[in-house]
Design a protein around this motif. Structure first.
Motif, PDB file in Angstrom:
ATOM      1  N   GLN A  40       0.735  -0.878  -0.400  1.00  0.00           N
ATOM      2  CA  GLN A  40       0.050   0.164  -0.359  1.00  0.00           C
ATOM      3  C   GLN A  40       0.843   1.697   0.019  1.00  0.00           C
ATOM      4  N   GLY A  41       1.016   2.158  -0.923  1.00  0.00           N
ATOM      5  CA  GLY A  41       1.496   3.696  -0.934  1.00  0.00           C
ATOM      6  C   GLY A  41       3.102   3.725  -1.623  1.00  0.00           C
ATOM      7  N   SER A  42       3.065   1.926  -2.295  1.00  0.00           N
ATOM      8  CA  SER A  42       4.258   1.350  -2.585  1.00  0.00           C
ATOM      9  C   SER A  42       4.881   2.414  -4.107  1.00  0.00           C
ATOM     10  N   PHE A  43       3.605   2.138  -4.720  1.00  0.00           N
ATOM     11  CA  PHE A  43       3.262   2.583  -6.369  1.00  0.00           C
ATOM     12  C   PHE A  43       3.260   4.113  -6.896  1.00  0.00           C
ATOM     13  N   LEU A  45       1.468   4.923  -8.937  1.00  0.00           N
ATOM     14  CA  LEU A  45       0.316   6.023  -9.861  1.00  0.00           C
ATOM     15  C   LEU A  45      -0.720   5.609  -8.533  1.00  0.00           C
ATOM     16  N   ALA A  46      -1.735   6.703  -8.555  1.00  0.00           N
ATOM     17  CA  ALA A  46      -2.954   6.771  -7.771  1.00  0.00           C
ATOM     18  C   ALA A  46      -4.056   4.854  -7.474  1.00  0.00           C
ATOM     19  N   GLU A  48      -3.671   2.686  -8.650  1.00  0.00           N
ATOM     20  CA  GLU A  48      -2.943   1.393  -8.573  1.00  0.00           C
ATOM     21  C   GLU A  48      -2.446   1.313  -7.189  1.00  0.00           C
ATOM     22  N   ASN A  49      -2.513   2.076  -6.743  1.00  0.00           N
ATOM     23  CA  ASN A  49      -2.696   2.394  -4.897  1.00  0.00           C
ATOM     24  C   ASN A  49      -3.520   1.819  -4.580  1.00  0.00           C
ATOM     25  N   ALA A  50      -5.174   2.688  -4.826  1.00  0.00           N
ATOM     26  CA  ALA A  50      -5.877   1.828  -4.894  1.00  0.00           C
ATOM     27  C   ALA A  50      -6.384   0.376  -5.052  1.00  0.00           C
ATOM     28  N   LEU A  51      -6.377   0.085  -6.563  1.00  0.00           N
ATOM     29  CA  LEU A  51      -6.279  -1.281  -6.481  1.00  0.00           C
ATOM     30  C   LEU A  51      -5.903  -2.037  -5.589  1.00  0.00           C
ATOM     31  N   VAL A  52      -5.183  -2.066  -4.651  1.00  0.00           N
ATOM     32  CA  VAL A  52      -4.475  -2.885  -3.344  1.00  0.00           C
ATOM     33  C   VAL A  52      -5.182  -3.538  -2.511  1.00  0.00           C
ATOM     34  N   PRO A  53      -5.452  -2.675  -2.544  1.00  0.00           N
ATOM     35  CA  PRO A  53      -6.968  -3.061  -1.429  1.00  0.00           C
ATOM     36  C   PRO A  53      -8.291  -3.585  -1.558  1.00  0.00           C
TER      37      PRO A  53
END
Length: 115
Positions: A40-43, A45-46, A48-53
């Protein structure tokens, strides 16, 4: 005191499958939560970070929640005359019994139970 049923049939035990069936789904649950927290937070683009959860929730539902609900919905009932497997799911609820003496299914097509 066991419950009395039809024709003198009594319920001896009500059992659930062993909890070991939930070991690997629980390991997957812990690993997915840990990986989601790590990534979380390591990508850059925003989205991509929203896709993690979202991806973590999908994996948890498929690999942990569905096996858990399947385990919770399965129950074995042992009576003095037969063994009954009860499956209670949202889309399927069924009961399958086996006559302990003859070995033929008490519900279903009447074919010999393959034990």
């Amino acid at each position: 005191m066991p419950k009395q049923g039809q024709d003198g049939e009594r319920i001896v035990a009500r059992l659930r499958p062993h909890g070991r069936a939930l070991f690997w789904p629980s390991v997957v649950f812990i690993a997915v939560i840990g990986a989601a927290g790590y990534f979380q937070g390591s990508f850059p683009l925003a989205w991509e970070n929203a896709l993690v959860p979202v991806a973590a929730a999908l994996v948890v539902v498929l690999l942990w929640l569905l096996p858990l609900l399947s385990w919770l919905g399965k129950r074995y009932i042992i009576t003095t005359r037969r063994i009954i497997l009860r499956r209670e799911h949202a889309r399927f609820a069924g009961r399958r019994g086996t006559n302990r003496i003859s070995g033929y299914g008490s519900l279903g097509r009447g074919g010999k139970v393959g034990w």
